[in-house]
Write an enzyme that holds these catalytic residues in place. Structure first.
Site, short mmCIF file in Angstrom:
data_model
loop_
_atom_site.label_atom_id
_atom_site.label_comp_id
_atom_site.label_asym_id
_atom_site.label_seq_id
_atom_site.Cartn_x
_atom_site.Cartn_y
_atom_site.Cartn_z
N ARG A 54 -13.22 2.51 -21.16
CA ARG A 54 -14.10 3.16 -22.12
C ARG A 54 -13.33 3.63 -23.36
NH1 ARG A 54 -19.02 3.51 -19.83
NH2 ARG A 54 -19.22 3.98 -17.62
N ARG A 90 -19.73 0.75 -16.88
CA ARG A 90 -21.18 0.58 -17.04
C ARG A 90 -21.65 0.91 -18.45
NH1 ARG A 90 -23.95 3.54 -12.47
NH2 ARG A 90 -23.51 5.39 -13.72
N HIS A 141 -9.69 2.71 -12.73
CA HIS A 141 -10.07 3.93 -13.42
C HIS A 141 -8.86 4.80 -13.72
CE1 HIS A 141 -12.50 7.81 -13.72
NE2 HIS A 141 -13.14 7.00 -14.52
N TYR A 172 -13.31 16.31 -25.14
CA TYR A 172 -13.26 16.54 -23.69
C TYR A 172 -12.00 17.33 -23.35
CZ TYR A 172 -16.67 12.68 -23.01
OH TYR A 172 -17.77 11.87 -23.03
N ARG A 200 -17.83 20.63 -12.38
CA ARG A 200 -18.70 20.58 -13.55
C ARG A 200 -20.11 20.11 -13.22
NH1 ARG A 200 -17.52 15.77 -17.24
NH2 ARG A 200 -19.11 14.87 -15.89
N HIS A 202 -13.55 17.87 -18.26
CA HIS A 202 -13.34 16.51 -17.76
C HIS A 202 -12.08 16.38 -16.91
CE1 HIS A 202 -12.75 12.03 -18.25
NE2 HIS A 202 -14.04 12.09 -17.98
#
Length: 607
Positions: A327, A357, A386, A416, A505, A527
């Protein structure tokens, strides 16, 4: 107390929506949270609702989720109206009736020349094929689709900070869009988009995207006063129940307020954050790491340091670069630095996770850019990657690494909260290199100091069990904590007398009276993922890219690393301790419900 993940996540989105009521936030920042809430809810019906929708549709759990989502949508509609009333007369969204003759000189032409040629007229027989997320209008004979590439809010020429909604203009001039003039009523359809699945290579990813069809409808949103007969036709065509239909006042997609946030008066936004800059590191990153590690807590520590580290790929002594990218966005200085390094003759290896996604098409674009620049793009492994790692290798055998909890995304790096650890410790960089070589050879990494996959869960369980006594202390910070084994371990530790403090969170699927749980929602998106354990007055601290979820342990390659530098370890603990005391951005979560903690003296987002 056990909770469905989907129910827990919806409660988090309600906390996001409640930020629109914060008295200490400027007006445009409260509007920003309205847009965030809206995008989150769209994603919920496109992906997160999949399990209850597919396994027990219209069962108790599914209907309960729908009721909560509907209640939030009604609250959001009220907040939209209240915030615009507060913004007037400085910032306004006008109705078509508020426009004068001079305004209409422009908008008549805009509707006729720009909007009408792009507008689709759809027969009612095709109602079952309405696209996910688009805005439609229903008329007696046709459905009209609002073009996706046109802005939903239009500035009124000559009127500062005055806007009008495109959908309202189209309804006002329905004669431009229908064979014969008649009323138009707004609606949207949300669908279950393609679920995640492993793909072996980039060719299969491209083929899957090319052939991807929109999934089953999960929600129909229509405006209040929508003709009941038309509503019945839509529900029949889409296969939706009355409970899967929300009736709301327009606008039906509150993400349109993003334009107000971006363009509105600057004094109605937070002043820009001035992050701390590690000047010595920015001048000579590799020389700094020869002496000591560097830990940064973004956005309070300048994310520019991460980009500066990547630019060292062009340093004469650096011969090889490895990176995981997930991302990364449309514009990315770090990725551009890797491309320049490859063009300069450096060996650059990138594991670009193409299956993130809703980012697949953007990732295909980066894939082609990397390939044509001479970057080796590693094959997509069976598991999603990831992990967040960047490794520089020099000609004389030295190595330097960046490891983090957040994506290599410049926008996220400034919005973040995440930890970055830069190090040249041989015991760490050697394992990072081993991880990358395993990815290249398409095999499971064998690590000891660092952990990946199920090894992360195993380490968490070992550490939790070590602290299962009356002097034990466990402090975990995750976005999502849903793994049943980890949660059971925490329950046992708490019942044995350990102090268990959780900063979660979004999603938490088990609450216990002995847990001390906070959810922080504030100016910055929380995050970071951290696990800390104390024995004999000494903390053991780990940073990780992984949330404590079964999918992260079984279906992804993540990385967990110990924080070895004493100063860095204390810096992490200092952040965590501030957050467990926060009473400005917190919600205290208990089996009996949530307690909002606002207006206090301890602001963990004001470091």
């Amino acid at each position: 107390m056990h909770l469905l993940p989907e129910a827990s996540w919806l409660q988090f989105n309600r906390r996001v929506l409640l930020q629109t009521e914060r008295p200490d936030f400027p007006l445009l920042e409260r509007l920003r949270f309205l847009a965030i809430w809206n995008r989150n809810l769209d994603e919920f019906f496109a992906a997160r609702i999949a399990k209850p929708f597919l396994e027990a549709r219209c069962g108790t759990a599914h209907l309960t989720l729908l009721e909560e989502a509907k209640a939030q949508a009604r609250l959001a509609a009220g907040r939209y109206t209240a915030l615009l009333q507060e913004a007037a007369p400085r910032l306004r969204v006008l109705n078509p009736e508020d426009l004068d003759e001079e305004d209409w000189l422009y908008f008549r032409v805009y509707l006729a020349e720009v909007v009408a040629p792009k507008t689709d007229l759809i027969p009612w027989e095709a109602a079952g094929d309405l696209s996910h997320g688009a805005l439609y209008f229903a008329s007696e004979e046709y459905l009209v689709r609002l073009p996706q590439d046109l802005p939903r809010l239009l500035p009124v020429p000559g009127r500062e900070w005055a806007y009008v909604r495109l959908g309202a203009l189209m309804r006002f001039r329905s004669d431009l869009f229908l064979p014969k003039e008649g009323p138009l009523h707004e609606l949207r359809v949300l669908r279950l988009l393609e679920s995640e699945r492993a793909r072996a290579d980039w060719d299969e990813l491209a083929q899957a995207l090319e052939g991807r069809q929109e999934g089953l409808p999960t929600l129909l949103v229509a405006e209040e006063g929508f003709p009941e007969a038309w509503l019945g036709r839509l529900r029949t065509a889409l296969g939706l129940s009355p409970e899967e239909t929300f009736l709301l006042p327009p606008p039906l997609n509150l993400a349109l307020v993003e334009r107000l946030v971006a363009e509105g008066p600057p004094e109605l936004r937070f002043p820009p954050l001035k992050p701390e800059r590690p000047r010595h590191f920015l001048k000579r990153p590799l020389a700094h790491l020869e002496r000591r590690d560097l830990l940064l807590y973004h956005p309070f520590g300048d994310y520019r340091a991460v980009e500066r580290f990547a630019e060292e790929a062009l340093a004469p002594e650096v011969s090889e670069v490895w990176a995981t990218l997930y991302r990364i966005g449309e514009e990315n200085p770090l990725a551009e630095a890797l491309i320049r390094a490859a063009k300069a003759g450096k060996r650059v290896h990138v594991l670009l996770e193409g299956r993130a996604r809703f980012d697949e098409l953007l990732n295909l674009s980066w894939y082609l850019r990397f390939l044509r620049a001479g970057v080796e793009v590693l094959p997509l492994p069976e598991r999603k990657v990831h992990a967040k790692a960047l490794l520089l290798l020099t000609q004389d055998g030295r190595a330097y690494a960046h490891l983090g909890t957040g994506n290599y995304n410049p926008q996220n790096g400034r919005l973040y909260t995440d930890f970055s650890l830069f190090t040249a410790r041989p015991e760490v960089v050697d394992e990072v290199h081993r991880f990358f070589l395993a990815m290249r050879e398409e095999r499971r990494p064998e690590l000891s100091l660092l952990r990946t996959g199920e090894g992360i869960r195993n380490l968490l369980l070992e550490e939790i069990a070590r602290e299962a006594h009356h002097k034990g202390r466990i402090l975990l910070k995750f976005n999502h904590l849903t793994d049943s084994q980890v949660l059971e371990g925490l329950v046992q530790a708490a019942e044995a007398g350990a102090r268990v403090e959780l900063l979660v969170r979004s999603t938490l699927t088990r609450l216990h009276p002995a847990f001390r749980v906070r959810s922080l929602v504030g100016r910055f998106l929380e995050h970071a993922r951290v696990a800390a354990f104390r024995a004999g007055g000494k903390w053991r601290v780990y940073l990780t890219s992984a949330d404590a979820m079964p999918r992260n342990f079984h279906n992804r390659f993540e990385l967990l690393l110990p924080v070895l530098d004493p100063e860095a370890k204390q810096a992490v603990i200092k952040v965590l301790k501030r957050q467990v005391r926060d009473d400005r951005n917190s919600f205290f979560l208990t089996p009996e419900g949530e307690v909002r903690l606002w207006g206090g003296k301890h602001d963990a987002q004001g470091l």
